[in-house]
Motif scaffolding. Structure first.
Motif, PDB file in Angstrom:
ATOM      1  N   ARG A 126       0.812  -1.372  -0.088  1.00  0.00           N
ATOM      2  CA  ARG A 126       0.080   0.214  -0.042  1.00  0.00           C
ATOM      3  C   ARG A 126       0.610   1.048  -0.425  1.00  0.00           C
ATOM      4  NH1 ARG A 126      -5.239  -1.199   2.191  1.00  0.00           N
ATOM      5  NH2 ARG A 126      -5.628  -2.705   2.556  1.00  0.00           N
ATOM      6  N   TYR A 127       0.717   2.340  -0.390  1.00  0.00           N
ATOM      7  CA  TYR A 127       1.282   3.430  -0.745  1.00  0.00           C
ATOM      8  C   TYR A 127       0.633   4.397  -0.851  1.00  0.00           C
ATOM      9  CZ  TYR A 127       4.837   6.806  -2.424  1.00  0.00           C
ATOM     10  OH  TYR A 127       5.932   7.684  -2.642  1.00  0.00           O
ATOM     11  N   ASN A 128       0.629   5.367   0.048  1.00  0.00           N
ATOM     12  CA  ASN A 128      -0.090   7.212  -0.250  1.00  0.00           C
ATOM     13  C   ASN A 128       1.153   7.799  -0.553  1.00  0.00           C
ATOM     14  OD1 ASN A 128      -1.036   9.310   0.901  1.00  0.00           O
ATOM     15  ND2 ASN A 128      -1.998   8.234   2.888  1.00  0.00           N
ATOM     16  N   PHE A 129       0.765   8.483  -1.634  1.00  0.00           N
ATOM     17  CA  PHE A 129       1.817   9.331  -2.221  1.00  0.00           C
ATOM     18  C   PHE A 129       1.798  10.491  -1.510  1.00  0.00           C
ATOM     19  CE2 PHE A 129       0.393   6.525  -5.625  1.00  0.00           C
ATOM     20  CZ  PHE A 129       1.219   7.068  -6.950  1.00  0.00           C
ATOM     21  N   SER A 130       0.446  11.177  -1.043  1.00  0.00           N
ATOM     22  CA  SER A 130       0.807  12.457   0.291  1.00  0.00           C
ATOM     23  C   SER A 130       1.733  12.356   0.786  1.00  0.00           C
ATOM     24  CB  SER A 130      -0.617  12.901   0.613  1.00  0.00           C
ATOM     25  OG  SER A 130      -1.665  11.924   1.114  1.00  0.00           O
ATOM     26  N   THR A 131       1.771  11.442   1.779  1.00  0.00           N
ATOM     27  CA  THR A 131       2.833  11.049   3.328  1.00  0.00           C
ATOM     28  C   THR A 131       3.907  10.602   2.301  1.00  0.00           C
ATOM     29  OG1 THR A 131       1.756   9.070   3.375  1.00  0.00           O
ATOM     30  CG2 THR A 131       0.779  10.694   4.379  1.00  0.00           C
ATOM     31  N   GLN A 132       3.884   9.916   1.562  1.00  0.00           N
ATOM     32  CA  GLN A 132       5.121   9.190   0.503  1.00  0.00           C
ATOM     33  C   GLN A 132       5.755   7.981   2.455  1.00  0.00           C
ATOM     34  OE1 GLN A 132       8.333  11.566  -0.319  1.00  0.00           O
ATOM     35  NE2 GLN A 132       7.395  12.562  -2.473  1.00  0.00           N
ATOM     36  N   GLU A 133       4.204   6.709   2.444  1.00  0.00           N
ATOM     37  CA  GLU A 133       4.286   6.104   3.149  1.00  0.00           C
ATOM     38  C   GLU A 133       4.202   4.493   2.768  1.00  0.00           C
ATOM     39  OE1 GLU A 133       1.876   4.402   7.191  1.00  0.00           O
ATOM     40  OE2 GLU A 133       1.839   5.863   6.593  1.00  0.00           O
ATOM     41  N   ILE A 134       4.929   3.998   2.510  1.00  0.00           N
ATOM     42  CA  ILE A 134       5.030   1.962   1.488  1.00  0.00           C
ATOM     43  C   ILE A 134       4.531   1.760   3.569  1.00  0.00           C
ATOM     44  CG2 ILE A 134       5.741   0.183   1.475  1.00  0.00           C
ATOM     45  CD1 ILE A 134       8.082   2.052  -0.222  1.00  0.00           C
ATOM     46  N   ARG A 135       3.528   0.584   2.941  1.00  0.00           N
ATOM     47  CA  ARG A 135       3.275   0.389   4.341  1.00  0.00           C
ATOM     48  C   ARG A 135       2.686  -1.234   3.233  1.00  0.00           C
ATOM     49  NH1 ARG A 135      -1.635   1.391   7.253  1.00  0.00           N
ATOM     50  NH2 ARG A 135      -2.924   1.060   4.934  1.00  0.00           N
ATOM     51  N   ARG A 136       4.045  -2.846   4.004  1.00  0.00           N
ATOM     52  CA  ARG A 136       3.641  -3.802   3.069  1.00  0.00           C
ATOM     53  C   ARG A 136       3.515  -4.798   3.650  1.00  0.00           C
ATOM     54  NH1 ARG A 136       9.458  -5.756  -0.540  1.00  0.00           N
ATOM     55  NH2 ARG A 136       8.745  -7.784  -1.196  1.00  0.00           N
ATOM     56  N   SER A 137       3.150  -6.004   3.268  1.00  0.00           N
ATOM     57  CA  SER A 137       2.861  -7.394   4.387  1.00  0.00           C
ATOM     58  C   SER A 137       2.389  -8.724   3.562  1.00  0.00           C
ATOM     59  CB  SER A 137       0.479  -7.171   5.007  1.00  0.00           C
ATOM     60  OG  SER A 137       0.165  -6.702   3.528  1.00  0.00           O
ATOM     61  N   SER A 138       2.419  -9.506   3.635  1.00  0.00           N
ATOM     62  CA  SER A 138       2.934 -11.160   3.319  1.00  0.00           C
ATOM     63  C   SER A 138       1.818 -11.788   3.893  1.00  0.00           C
ATOM     64  CB  SER A 138       4.234 -11.210   2.793  1.00  0.00           C
ATOM     65  OG  SER A 138       4.962 -10.931   3.973  1.00  0.00           O
ATOM     66  N   ALA A 139       1.695 -12.857   2.609  1.00  0.00           N
ATOM     67  CA  ALA A 139       1.252 -14.382   3.844  1.00  0.00           C
ATOM     68  C   ALA A 139       1.759 -15.506   2.806  1.00  0.00           C
ATOM     69  CB  ALA A 139      -0.098 -14.001   3.669  1.00  0.00           C
ATOM     70  N   LEU A 140       1.949 -16.134   3.125  1.00  0.00           N
ATOM     71  CA  LEU A 140       2.480 -17.422   2.942  1.00  0.00           C
ATOM     72  C   LEU A 140       1.317 -18.185   2.600  1.00  0.00           C
ATOM     73  CD1 LEU A 140       5.618 -18.381   4.699  1.00  0.00           C
ATOM     74  CD2 LEU A 140       6.024 -17.587   2.831  1.00  0.00           C
ATOM     75  N   GLU A 141       0.944 -18.665   1.479  1.00  0.00           N
ATOM     76  CA  GLU A 141       0.145 -19.592   0.868  1.00  0.00           C
ATOM     77  C   GLU A 141      -0.233 -20.501  -0.135  1.00  0.00           C
ATOM     78  OE1 GLU A 141      -2.976 -16.745  -1.062  1.00  0.00           O
ATOM     79  OE2 GLU A 141      -2.902 -16.561   1.101  1.00  0.00           O
ATOM     80  N   GLN A 142      -0.583 -21.568  -0.632  1.00  0.00           N
ATOM     81  CA  GLN A 142      -0.348 -21.838  -1.843  1.00  0.00           C
ATOM     82  C   GLN A 142      -1.363 -21.514  -2.857  1.00  0.00           C
ATOM     83  OE1 GLN A 142       1.790 -24.758  -3.119  1.00  0.00           O
ATOM     84  NE2 GLN A 142       2.839 -24.005  -1.257  1.00  0.00           N
TER      85      GLN A 142
END
Length: 144
Positions: A126-142
């Protein structure tokens, strides 16, 4: 006398030919290394609803069997200047990277959600252009 001159000119030609072949071989090897590990290829591009901001996904490098191992995500402003960059490792072993594995959803002109469904994991950026903040998440699955 002519025989001696022709032998020396043949030796010079062989030395020149050998050096030329070696130089071409080295150039080919260097290009292969560049293409496999450093070359960026355009993959996906998306603009915000009002065409204010832009996201561009580039494949980074190129594996021999399964294609690239990483993608770079570039977040650009209206002047096409790169605001931020995120590199994501592709979690595929048997499947090639395809555009159908990516979902780019603009929540507004200033926020984007990028979902990447790979073979062994799902990555969300997820990226917010106004605050230049990146949030990243991941989930292991098939995800077959």
């Amino acid at each position: 006398m002519e025989l001696a001159q022709s032998k020396t000119s043949n030796k010079k030609r062989r030395k020149f030919s050998f050096k030329f072949v070696i130089i071409i071989f080295v150039i080919l090897i260097l290009y292969m290394i560049y293409a496999m590990y450093f070359k960026e290829t355009p993959f996906l591009k998306s603009e915000s609803p009002n065409k204010i901001n832009q996201v561009e996904i580039m494949e980074y490098g190129n594996g021999l069997w399964n294609g690239p191992q990483k993608v770079n995500i570039y977040f650009k402003n209206p002047a096409k200047k790169i605001l931020d960059k995120e590199q994501v490792k592709i979690a595929n072993t048997m499947r090639r990277n395809g555009q159908n594995q990516y979902e780019l959803k603009w929540e507004s002109d200033q926020q984007i959600k990028i979902t990447m469904k790979y073979e062994h994991a799902t990555e969300i950026v997820r990226y917010n252009f106004s605050t230049q903040e990146i949030r990243r998440s991941s989930a292991l699955e098939q995800n077959f």
